[in-house]
Design a protein around this motif. Sequence first.
Motif, PDB file in Angstrom:
ATOM      1  N   UNK A  66      -7.055   5.710   1.328  1.00 11.33           N
ATOM      2  CA  UNK A  66      -7.948   5.370   2.221  1.00 11.33           C
ATOM      3  C   UNK A  66      -7.520   5.750   3.756  1.00 11.33           C
ATOM      4  N   UNK A  67      -6.472   6.478   3.812  1.00 16.99           N
ATOM      5  CA  UNK A  67      -6.105   6.780   5.160  1.00 16.99           C
ATOM      6  C   UNK A  67      -5.297   5.804   5.979  1.00 16.99           C
ATOM      7  N   UNK A  68      -4.765   4.749   5.482  1.00 15.51           N
ATOM      8  CA  UNK A  68      -4.161   3.585   6.217  1.00 15.51           C
ATOM      9  C   UNK A  68      -2.720   3.725   6.076  1.00 15.51           C
ATOM     10  N   UNK A  69      -1.863   4.174   6.997  1.00 13.16           N
ATOM     11  CA  UNK A  69      -0.434   4.262   7.093  1.00 13.16           C
ATOM     12  C   UNK A  69       0.379   3.127   6.789  1.00 13.16           C
ATOM     13  N   UNK A  70       1.672   2.978   6.791  1.00 12.59           N
ATOM     14  CA  UNK A  70       2.525   2.049   6.665  1.00 12.59           C
ATOM     15  C   UNK A  70       2.272   1.390   8.068  1.00 12.59           C
ATOM     16  N   UNK A  71       1.787   0.163   8.069  1.00  9.78           N
ATOM     17  CA  UNK A  71       1.338  -0.583   9.375  1.00  9.78           C
ATOM     18  C   UNK A  71       1.976  -2.225   9.366  1.00  9.78           C
ATOM     19  N   UNK A  72       1.962  -2.585  10.510  1.00 11.00           N
ATOM     20  CA  UNK A  72       2.186  -3.996  10.871  1.00 11.00           C
ATOM     21  C   UNK A  72       1.142  -4.592  11.348  1.00 11.00           C
ATOM     22  N   UNK A  73       0.695  -5.902  10.471  1.00 16.59           N
ATOM     23  CA  UNK A  73      -0.465  -6.285  10.939  1.00 16.59           C
ATOM     24  C   UNK A  73      -0.453  -7.947  10.911  1.00 16.59           C
ATOM     25  N   UNK A  74      -0.847  -8.576  12.102  1.00 14.39           N
ATOM     26  CA  UNK A  74      -1.091 -10.003  11.993  1.00 14.39           C
ATOM     27  C   UNK A  74      -1.799 -10.903  10.818  1.00 14.39           C
ATOM     28  N   UNK A  75      -1.267 -11.678  10.315  1.00 12.17           N
ATOM     29  CA  UNK A  75      -1.841 -12.582   9.138  1.00 12.17           C
ATOM     30  C   UNK A  75      -3.266 -12.893   9.504  1.00 12.17           C
ATOM     31  N   UNK A  76      -3.263 -13.287  10.793  1.00 11.34           N
ATOM     32  CA  UNK A  76      -4.804 -13.809  11.058  1.00 11.34           C
ATOM     33  C   UNK A  76      -5.958 -12.573  11.362  1.00 11.34           C
ATOM     34  N   UNK A  77      -5.442 -11.419  11.210  1.00 12.10           N
ATOM     35  CA  UNK A  77      -6.402 -10.240  10.972  1.00 12.10           C
ATOM     36  C   UNK A  77      -6.603  -9.684   9.621  1.00 12.10           C
ATOM     37  N   UNK A  78      -6.180 -10.625   8.754  1.00 11.07           N
ATOM     38  CA  UNK A  78      -6.473 -10.066   7.177  1.00 11.07           C
ATOM     39  C   UNK A  78      -7.232 -11.159   6.501  1.00 11.07           C
ATOM     40  N   UNK A  79      -7.808 -10.925   5.252  1.00 11.29           N
ATOM     41  CA  UNK A  79      -8.487 -11.694   4.441  1.00 11.29           C
ATOM     42  C   UNK A  79      -7.906 -11.431   3.042  1.00 11.29           C
ATOM     43  N   UNK A  80      -7.264 -12.292   2.124  1.00  8.36           N
ATOM     44  CA  UNK A  80      -6.767 -11.963   1.083  1.00  8.36           C
ATOM     45  C   UNK A  80      -7.876 -11.968   0.056  1.00  8.36           C
ATOM     46  N   UNK A  81      -7.752 -11.359  -0.953  1.00  7.79           N
ATOM     47  CA  UNK A  81      -8.493 -10.913  -2.078  1.00  7.79           C
ATOM     48  C   UNK A  81      -7.573 -11.552  -3.394  1.00  7.79           C
ATOM     49  N   UNK A  82      -8.578 -11.381  -4.470  1.00  6.91           N
ATOM     50  CA  UNK A  82      -7.979 -11.884  -5.706  1.00  6.91           C
ATOM     51  C   UNK A  82      -7.214 -10.587  -6.410  1.00  6.91           C
ATOM     52  N   UNK A  83      -7.310  -9.427  -5.900  1.00  8.39           N
ATOM     53  CA  UNK A  83      -6.869  -8.260  -6.506  1.00  8.39           C
ATOM     54  C   UNK A  83      -5.518  -7.964  -6.211  1.00  8.39           C
ATOM     55  N   UNK A  84      -4.483  -7.810  -7.314  1.00  7.50           N
ATOM     56  CA  UNK A  84      -3.089  -7.378  -6.976  1.00  7.50           C
ATOM     57  C   UNK A  84      -3.054  -6.360  -7.646  1.00  7.50           C
ATOM     58  N   UNK A  85      -1.992  -5.417  -7.242  1.00  8.21           N
ATOM     59  CA  UNK A  85      -1.545  -4.028  -7.608  1.00  8.21           C
ATOM     60  C   UNK A  85       0.082  -4.277  -7.774  1.00  8.21           C
ATOM     61  N   UNK A  86       0.665  -3.592  -8.939  1.00  7.71           N
ATOM     62  CA  UNK A  86       2.085  -3.787  -8.911  1.00  7.71           C
ATOM     63  C   UNK A  86       2.844  -2.838  -8.126  1.00  7.71           C
ATOM     64  N   UNK A  87       3.879  -3.381  -7.086  1.00  7.91           N
ATOM     65  CA  UNK A  87       4.577  -2.788  -6.177  1.00  7.91           C
ATOM     66  C   UNK A  87       5.801  -2.602  -6.703  1.00  7.91           C
ATOM     67  N   UNK A  88       6.045  -2.721  -7.686  1.00  4.74           N
ATOM     68  CA  UNK A  88       7.627  -2.858  -8.074  1.00  4.74           C
ATOM     69  C   UNK A  88       8.380  -1.623  -8.270  1.00  4.74           C
ATOM     70  N   UNK A  89       7.562  -0.419  -8.037  1.00  2.00           N
ATOM     71  CA  UNK A  89       7.919   0.866  -8.205  1.00  2.00           C
ATOM     72  C   UNK A  89       8.422   1.589  -6.914  1.00  2.00           C
ATOM     73  N   UNK A  90       7.829   0.893  -5.864  1.00  2.00           N
ATOM     74  CA  UNK A  90       8.309   1.743  -4.634  1.00  2.00           C
ATOM     75  C   UNK A  90       9.378   0.888  -3.776  1.00  2.00           C
ATOM     76  N   UNK A  91      10.131   1.491  -3.134  1.00  2.00           N
ATOM     77  CA  UNK A  91      11.230   1.078  -2.213  1.00  2.00           C
ATOM     78  C   UNK A  91      10.839   0.841  -0.664  1.00  2.00           C
ATOM     79  N   UNK A  92      10.644  -0.387  -0.405  1.00  2.00           N
ATOM     80  CA  UNK A  92      10.135  -0.567   1.123  1.00  2.00           C
ATOM     81  C   UNK A  92      11.219  -1.180   1.756  1.00  2.00           C
ATOM     82  N   UNK A  93      12.361  -1.636   1.188  1.00  2.00           N
ATOM     83  CA  UNK A  93      13.440  -2.424   1.779  1.00  2.00           C
ATOM     84  C   UNK A  93      14.010  -1.885   3.071  1.00  2.00           C
ATOM     85  N   UNK A  94      14.020  -0.572   3.416  1.00  2.00           N
ATOM     86  CA  UNK A  94      14.465  -0.033   4.562  1.00  2.00           C
ATOM     87  C   UNK A  94      13.705  -0.229   5.713  1.00  2.00           C
TER      88      UNK A  94
END
Length: 169
Positions: A66-94
């Motif tokens: 969808x064209x959204x890069x790695x971003x920082x977003x405040x919590x107030x600007x988001x709505x959580x949904x019930x959909x989940x995706x497995x992110x265990x395969x990616x390394x974003x600790x750095x």
Amino acid sequence: MVKWYPTEDVQKVRVKRANKPSKLRGRISPGQVLILLAGKHQGKRVIFLKQLEGGLLLVTGPYKFNGVPLKRVPQAYTVPTSTKVDVSGSDFSKINDAYFAKEKENAKKTEEAFFAPKKEKKPFSDAKKAMQKSVDAGIAGKITDPIVKKYLKTKFRLRNGMFPHTLKF
């Protein structure tokens, strides 16, 4: 009227308070799909990766979907949904707040600089492009369901008869 004035000008010392990051809402967990409510990518669905030290949320599109890069977003600007995706395969600790810091340039305020043509935007560095690809590859590889792919690609919009307070995300 004040009857007493100090004999010397004393400046008040202002104490800066430590920045306390906001607590993560209980409903948000890594891999959860969030809807962005403001900004350039308003209405797009993104995947939450982690909370940064400053309290902002680290999210990604993935960029390929969808064209959204790695971003920082405040919590107030988001709505959580019930959909989940497995992110265990990616390394974003750095990735931390320093990853998003911009380089400062010492600009001289001269008459020539005022009338000079505006500078072009700098393109993203190759390191950031490589980090985006590595994070997205781990996430996109785990999304095999075509319905979830289509869900991430579509924008959230309110239409006639849709009331936000009655929707279940």
